[in-house]
Write an enzyme that holds these catalytic residues in place. Structure first.
Site, PDB file in Angstrom:
ATOM      1  N   PHE A  58      44.225  42.635  27.181  1.00  0.00           N
ATOM      2  CA  PHE A  58      45.096  42.246  28.289  1.00  0.00           C
ATOM      3  C   PHE A  58      46.177  41.318  27.722  1.00  0.00           C
ATOM      4  CE2 PHE A  58      46.107  39.880  32.194  1.00  0.00           C
ATOM      5  CZ  PHE A  58      46.136  40.892  33.133  1.00  0.00           C
TER       6      PHE A  58
ATOM      7  N   ASP B 121      36.265  37.423  27.209  1.00  0.00           N
ATOM      8  CA  ASP B 121      36.994  37.408  28.473  1.00  0.00           C
ATOM      9  C   ASP B 121      36.323  38.439  29.374  1.00  0.00           C
ATOM     10  OD1 ASP B 121      38.649  37.794  30.639  1.00  0.00           O
ATOM     11  OD2 ASP B 121      40.489  37.460  29.480  1.00  0.00           O
TER      12      ASP B 121
ATOM     13  N   TYR C 236      38.875  36.771  41.300  1.00  0.00           N
ATOM     14  CA  TYR C 236      39.590  37.543  42.328  1.00  0.00           C
ATOM     15  C   TYR C 236      39.443  39.041  42.162  1.00  0.00           C
ATOM     16  CZ  TYR C 236      43.244  37.216  38.670  1.00  0.00           C
ATOM     17  OH  TYR C 236      43.938  37.218  37.486  1.00  0.00           O
TER      18      TYR C 236
ATOM     19  N   ARG D  29      43.935  53.827  37.705  1.00  0.00           N
ATOM     20  CA  ARG D  29      42.583  53.253  37.740  1.00  0.00           C
ATOM     21  C   ARG D  29      42.007  53.376  39.148  1.00  0.00           C
ATOM     22  NH1 ARG D  29      42.823  47.317  35.083  1.00  0.00           N
ATOM     23  NH2 ARG D  29      44.040  46.974  36.985  1.00  0.00           N
TER      24      ARG D  29
HETATM   25  C1  LIG Z   1      42.893  39.849  35.183  1.00  0.00           C
HETATM   26  C2  LIG Z   1      42.836  39.370  33.779  1.00  0.00           C
HETATM   27  C3  LIG Z   1      43.430  38.165  33.406  1.00  0.00           C
HETATM   28  C4  LIG Z   1      44.247  37.395  34.402  1.00  0.00           C
HETATM   29  O1  LIG Z   1      44.543  36.129  33.984  1.00  0.00           O
HETATM   30  P1  LIG Z   1      45.025  35.028  35.023  1.00  0.00           P
HETATM   31  O2  LIG Z   1      45.145  33.831  34.191  1.00  0.00           O
HETATM   32  O3  LIG Z   1      43.983  34.950  36.097  1.00  0.00           O
HETATM   33  O4  LIG Z   1      46.318  35.471  35.614  1.00  0.00           O
HETATM   34  C5  LIG Z   1      43.292  37.747  32.090  1.00  0.00           C
HETATM   35  N1  LIG Z   1      42.621  38.482  31.184  1.00  0.00           N
HETATM   36  C6  LIG Z   1      42.033  39.649  31.524  1.00  0.00           C
HETATM   37  C7  LIG Z   1      41.281  40.439  30.503  1.00  0.00           C
HETATM   38  C8  LIG Z   1      42.135  40.133  32.823  1.00  0.00           C
HETATM   39  O5  LIG Z   1      41.582  41.299  33.158  1.00  0.00           O
END
Ligand SMILES: *Cc1c(COP(=O)(O)O)cnc(C)c1O
Length: 438
Positions: free
Chosen positions: A139, A220, A245, A398
């Site tokens: 991500f 993560d 979320y 997805r």
């Molecule tokens: C959804 C997601 C995020 C989102 O990061 P935020 O700091 O909450 O905006 C980060 N890393 C991964 C792998 C995600 O799927």
């Protein structure tokens, strides 16, 4: 991992009655009525990106507002529960979802901020070990955070950040990741479930290999928390982050969570703040750092009451449903959806949908990646038909069945929409443009 995805072969997989029968036999079906589903029979398959609001979460936000209204400053001690310990209290409730003792989990911050807090603590480039291992399918926010952490330490991301490449553009081989854990690596931050293909990595094996090789390892878990069980303590994971979320349904930007293995308790946080101080003495206002004993030490700022409150409601639903039952239904639903697309002929000409998600249950998270050359237009056509997917470039639609509120019949209907979109050539209409948030 239990193979719970068996479809009763005496039924015709593609029959509408079969979907109805699966719903009738679903032990989690009763949770659906506690969520605000799209009006007019819309089908929400984007709970892996933003989970829906439940009446339980809504009630907790209203409770918090009411306490603020009535109690003002006294809510910190006299809220029900007292706001002051929200991070620790919710940490205890989330801990079972990651297989951790309660004091190793705290609900705080947001995912990327928590990556900074933990990588900023555990990345201490020294001697030969200057590199961080991540992946070519990460991500983007995680990569940006790692690049900036390397720069903060005077390093060069081009040299010090190793992004292990995918062989097929969809998935990663654990062997390739382990081969990257060399004597020049200090830390690895890896995804549990890949956000695009939905592949679930073998966290146990990766952790054992990293620890054998002297590499600190963090995960993560944004795409696995609430969808897949974790056993961080048994595996010996060093640290982890996640958001609340997606599968935890606590609302857009709601407060996230982190895990620190107790072998690191007492390590000074790289980004300290008063909310990580010993709670009993925080209001002594001393200038000498005395961190909380536990993951709580990695809190930085005052906990945001209104974006914390919904988690009290949504975690209650999770506790009632049980992680085992949720995972079993999730695997059954993703298997059903993939098998149905095959059985309807949609993964062959003239439809040309492709499944990008691993078929083995132990390698699969909670969503199905449906690839198509006309991906953006397929996603838009689905939305026009009342089905909410999301789209990730270059070609992935997805679809996430959420075991708390998605029915088998909705998956059956979604599959028929996919068929009709191609039959009616809706995927040829319009351009490839997409909204900014897709
Ligand atoms: C959804 C997601 C995020 C989102 O990061 P935020 O700091 O909450 O905006 C980060 N890393 C991964 C792998 C995600 O799927």
């Amino acid at each position: 991992m239990a193979q719970d995805t068996v479809i009763d072969t005496r039924h015709d997989l593609v029959a509408e009655d079969h979907a109805r029968a699966l719903d009738a036999a679903d032990p989690l079906a009763r949770f659906r009525e506690r969520f605000y589903l799209p009006p007019g029979g819309g089908i929400y398959l984007d709970g892996n990106s933003l989970g829906l609001l439940s009446t339980d979460a809504e009630a907790e936000v209203l409770r918090a507002l009411d306490e603020w209204k009535r109690l003002g400053i006294d809510g910190w001690m006299r809220g029900n529960p007292p706001w002051y310990w929200n991070g620790e209290e919710l940490g205890k409730r989330v801990a079972p979802l990651v297989g951790a003792a309660p004091d190793q989990v705290v609900v705080t911050g947001t995912t990327t901020v928590n990556i900074h807090a933990l990588v900023g603590t555990f990345y201490r480039p020294a001697g030969a070990r200057r590199k961080i291992v991540a992946t070519g399918l990460d991500f983007p926010s995680d990569v940006y955070a790692l690049q900036s952490q390397i720069r903060l330490q005077g390093g060069d991301p081009a040299r010090d950040l190793v992004l292990v490449p995918s062989r097929d553009g969809r998935t990663l081989e654990e062997d390739d990741l382990i081969a990257a854990f060399t004597g020049t690596v200090g830390l690895a931050l890896l995804p549990s479930v890949l956000y695009r293909s939905g592949q679930l990595l073998d966290m146990e094996r990766l952790t054992a290999a990293a620890r054998e090789r002297g590499v600190l390892i963090g995960f993560d878990c944004a795409h696995s928390i609430g969808a897949v069980p974790h056993r961080f303590d048994d595996w010996g994971v060093d640290f982890a982050v996640w958001c609340s979320y997606k599968y935890l349904n606590a609302g857009p930007g709601s407060v996230a969570g982190l895990y620190v293995n107790r072998r690191h308790f007492g390590t000074e946080p790289g980004l300290a703040g008063w909310w990580g101080y010993q709670k009993e003495r925080q209001f002594d206002m001393a200038h000498h750092w005395e961190g909380a004993v536990g993951a709580g030490a990695w809190q930085i700022s005052t906990g945001p009451l209104l974006s914390t409150a919904p988690l009290f409601g949504s975690i209650r639903i999770h506790e009632e449903a049980g992680m085992g039952a949720l995972r079993a239904k999730s695997l059954a639903q993703t298997a059903y959806l993939m098998d149905l697309l095959d059985a309807m002929g949609l993964t062959a000409a003239p439809y040309h949908y492709r499944i990008g998600t691993p078929r083995q249950p132990e390698r699969r998270g909670g969503h199905v990646a449906v690839e198509h050359d006309a991906g953006p237009r397929i996603a838009r056509a689905l939305k026009a038909r009342g089905v909410v997917p999301d789209f990730r470039p270059p070609n992935v639609v997805r679809l996430a069945p959420i075991p708390l509120y998605t029915s088998y019949h909705e998956l059956w209907r979604a599959a028929h929409h996919l068929r009709q979109i191609v039959e009616r050539e809706e995927h040829l209409a319009g351009d490839d443009g997409r909204e900014i948030v897709a």
